[in-house]
Motif scaffolding. Sequence first.
Motif, mmCIF file in Angstrom:
data_model
loop_
_atom_site.group_PDB
_atom_site.id
_atom_site.type_symbol
_atom_site.label_atom_id
_atom_site.label_comp_id
_atom_site.label_asym_id
_atom_site.label_seq_id
_atom_site.Cartn_x
_atom_site.Cartn_y
_atom_site.Cartn_z
ATOM 1 N N ALA A 95 -1.145 2.184 8.908
ATOM 2 C CA ALA A 95 -1.783 2.314 7.598
ATOM 3 C C ALA A 95 -0.952 3.156 6.629
ATOM 4 O O ALA A 95 -0.884 2.838 5.439
ATOM 5 C CB ALA A 95 -3.184 2.895 7.747
ATOM 6 N N GLN A 96 -0.339 4.215 7.129
ATOM 7 C CA GLN A 96 0.458 5.061 6.236
ATOM 8 C C GLN A 96 1.627 4.284 5.636
ATOM 9 O O GLN A 96 1.937 4.437 4.452
ATOM 10 C CB GLN A 96 0.974 6.285 6.982
ATOM 11 C CG GLN A 96 -0.121 7.275 7.310
ATOM 12 C CD GLN A 96 0.402 8.469 8.072
ATOM 13 O OE1 GLN A 96 1.418 8.375 8.761
ATOM 14 N NE2 GLN A 96 -0.284 9.586 7.960
ATOM 15 N N LYS A 97 2.245 3.446 6.429
ATOM 16 C CA LYS A 97 3.361 2.640 5.920
ATOM 17 C C LYS A 97 2.864 1.634 4.891
ATOM 18 O O LYS A 97 3.504 1.411 3.863
ATOM 19 C CB LYS A 97 4.074 1.923 7.059
ATOM 20 C CG LYS A 97 4.874 2.862 7.938
ATOM 21 C CD LYS A 97 5.588 2.112 9.041
ATOM 22 C CE LYS A 97 6.338 3.075 9.937
ATOM 23 N NZ LYS A 97 7.027 2.387 11.025
ATOM 24 N N TRP A 98 1.719 1.010 5.177
ATOM 25 C CA TRP A 98 1.152 0.049 4.233
ATOM 26 C C TRP A 98 0.745 0.738 2.932
ATOM 27 O O TRP A 98 0.979 0.207 1.845
ATOM 28 C CB TRP A 98 -0.040 -0.679 4.845
ATOM 29 C CG TRP A 98 0.374 -1.830 5.684
ATOM 30 C CD1 TRP A 98 0.438 -1.875 7.036
ATOM 31 C CD2 TRP A 98 0.804 -3.115 5.225
ATOM 32 N NE1 TRP A 98 0.886 -3.116 7.455
ATOM 33 C CE2 TRP A 98 1.114 -3.891 6.367
ATOM 34 C CE3 TRP A 98 0.965 -3.685 3.972
ATOM 35 C CZ2 TRP A 98 1.572 -5.193 6.273
ATOM 36 C CZ3 TRP A 98 1.430 -4.990 3.886
ATOM 37 C CH2 TRP A 98 1.719 -5.729 5.034
ATOM 38 N N ALA A 99 0.142 1.915 3.038
ATOM 39 C CA ALA A 99 -0.271 2.649 1.845
ATOM 40 C C ALA A 99 0.949 3.017 1.001
ATOM 41 O O ALA A 99 0.932 2.898 -0.229
ATOM 42 C CB ALA A 99 -1.058 3.898 2.234
ATOM 43 N N CYS B 142 2.221 -0.071 -0.789
ATOM 44 C CA CYS B 142 1.381 -0.384 -1.952
ATOM 45 C C CYS B 142 1.676 0.560 -3.112
ATOM 46 O O CYS B 142 1.773 0.133 -4.264
ATOM 47 C CB CYS B 142 -0.098 -0.309 -1.581
ATOM 48 S SG CYS B 142 -0.621 -1.596 -0.443
ATOM 49 N N HIS B 143 1.817 1.851 -2.794
ATOM 50 C CA HIS B 143 2.118 2.843 -3.824
ATOM 51 C C HIS B 143 3.463 2.532 -4.486
ATOM 52 O O HIS B 143 3.572 2.527 -5.720
ATOM 53 C CB HIS B 143 2.143 4.243 -3.195
ATOM 54 C CG HIS B 143 2.511 5.305 -4.165
ATOM 55 N ND1 HIS B 143 1.597 5.841 -5.050
ATOM 56 C CD2 HIS B 143 3.694 5.917 -4.415
ATOM 57 C CE1 HIS B 143 2.209 6.745 -5.798
ATOM 58 N NE2 HIS B 143 3.475 6.810 -5.421
ATOM 59 N N ASP B 144 4.470 2.270 -3.675
ATOM 60 C CA ASP B 144 5.799 1.950 -4.201
ATOM 61 C C ASP B 144 5.783 0.681 -5.044
ATOM 62 O O ASP B 144 6.446 0.598 -6.083
ATOM 63 C CB ASP B 144 6.815 1.813 -3.067
ATOM 64 C CG ASP B 144 7.094 3.129 -2.362
ATOM 65 O OD1 ASP B 144 6.684 4.196 -2.869
ATOM 66 O OD2 ASP B 144 7.721 3.087 -1.275
ATOM 67 N N ILE C 116 -6.805 0.909 2.022
ATOM 68 C CA ILE C 116 -6.103 1.174 3.280
ATOM 69 C C ILE C 116 -6.270 2.629 3.686
ATOM 70 O O ILE C 116 -6.577 2.938 4.832
ATOM 71 C CB ILE C 116 -4.613 0.781 3.152
ATOM 72 C CG1 ILE C 116 -4.492 -0.739 3.014
ATOM 73 C CG2 ILE C 116 -3.813 1.288 4.342
ATOM 74 C CD1 ILE C 116 -3.133 -1.226 2.593
ATOM 75 N N VAL C 117 -6.108 3.542 2.735
ATOM 76 C CA VAL C 117 -6.245 4.973 3.018
ATOM 77 C C VAL C 117 -7.662 5.293 3.488
ATOM 78 O O VAL C 117 -7.858 6.117 4.388
ATOM 79 C CB VAL C 117 -5.877 5.804 1.765
ATOM 80 C CG1 VAL C 117 -6.297 7.254 1.922
ATOM 81 C CG2 VAL C 117 -4.381 5.702 1.494
ATOM 82 N N ASN C 118 -8.652 4.627 2.894
ATOM 83 C CA ASN C 118 -10.054 4.881 3.240
ATOM 84 C C ASN C 118 -10.510 4.124 4.484
ATOM 85 O O ASN C 118 -11.667 4.217 4.872
ATOM 86 C CB ASN C 118 -10.963 4.537 2.058
ATOM 87 C CG ASN C 118 -10.750 5.472 0.890
ATOM 88 O OD1 ASN C 118 -10.369 6.624 1.061
ATOM 89 N ND2 ASN C 118 -10.968 4.965 -0.305
ATOM 90 N N GLY C 119 -9.621 3.343 5.069
ATOM 91 C CA GLY C 119 -9.964 2.615 6.284
ATOM 92 C C GLY C 119 -10.791 1.371 6.055
ATOM 93 O O GLY C 119 -11.390 0.838 6.976
ATOM 94 N N VAL C 120 -10.809 0.899 4.818
ATOM 95 C CA VAL C 120 -11.549 -0.326 4.486
ATOM 96 C C VAL C 120 -10.646 -1.518 4.770
ATOM 97 O O VAL C 120 -9.479 -1.540 4.372
ATOM 98 C CB VAL C 120 -11.966 -0.329 3.002
ATOM 99 C CG1 VAL C 120 -12.649 -1.627 2.633
ATOM 100 C CG2 VAL C 120 -12.853 0.865 2.707
ATOM 101 N N LYS C 121 -11.188 -2.486 5.462
ATOM 102 C CA LYS C 121 -10.408 -3.677 5.773
ATOM 103 C C LYS C 121 -10.156 -4.464 4.483
ATOM 104 O O LYS C 121 -11.087 -4.941 3.840
ATOM 105 C CB LYS C 121 -11.174 -4.555 6.757
ATOM 106 C CG LYS C 121 -10.434 -5.809 7.148
ATOM 107 C CD LYS C 121 -11.234 -6.642 8.123
ATOM 108 C CE LYS C 121 -10.514 -7.915 8.466
ATOM 109 N NZ LYS C 121 -11.308 -8.763 9.363
ATOM 110 N N PRO C 122 -8.888 -4.595 4.089
ATOM 111 C CA PRO C 122 -8.584 -5.350 2.869
ATOM 112 C C PRO C 122 -8.904 -6.835 3.054
ATOM 113 O O PRO C 122 -8.669 -7.397 4.117
ATOM 114 C CB PRO C 122 -7.081 -5.158 2.687
ATOM 115 C CG PRO C 122 -6.672 -4.101 3.634
ATOM 116 C CD PRO C 122 -7.706 -4.026 4.695
ATOM 117 N N LYS C 123 -9.455 -7.422 2.016
ATOM 118 C CA LYS C 123 -9.760 -8.851 2.031
ATOM 119 C C LYS C 123 -8.979 -9.501 0.912
ATOM 120 O O LYS C 123 -8.884 -8.951 -0.178
ATOM 121 C CB LYS C 123 -11.256 -9.074 1.827
ATOM 122 C CG LYS C 123 -12.088 -8.477 2.942
ATOM 123 C CD LYS C 123 -13.551 -8.673 2.668
ATOM 124 C CE LYS C 123 -14.342 -7.947 3.761
ATOM 125 N NZ LYS C 123 -15.687 -7.672 3.353
#
Length: 60
Positions: A6-10, A13-15, A48-55
């Motif tokens: 998740a940290q890598k995905w977050a 997304c930020h980048d 992603i940071v909040n642990g919500v499954k992205p749809k």
Amino acid sequence: MYLSNAQKWAKLCHDQAELIESLSETFPERREQHANLGLSWRRLEQQIVNGVKPKLFDIK
């Protein structure tokens, strides 16, 4: 849902949001579109940071 990476995905997304928003310096006529796309990436980052499954249909 927690993503094991998740940290890598977050960070990705930020980048991506930063990159898209920085395009407004080169293409100021697209500033609104860049802002909207950047906001979508930031929303996905927060999910992603909040642990919500992205749809897929949540991404606009």
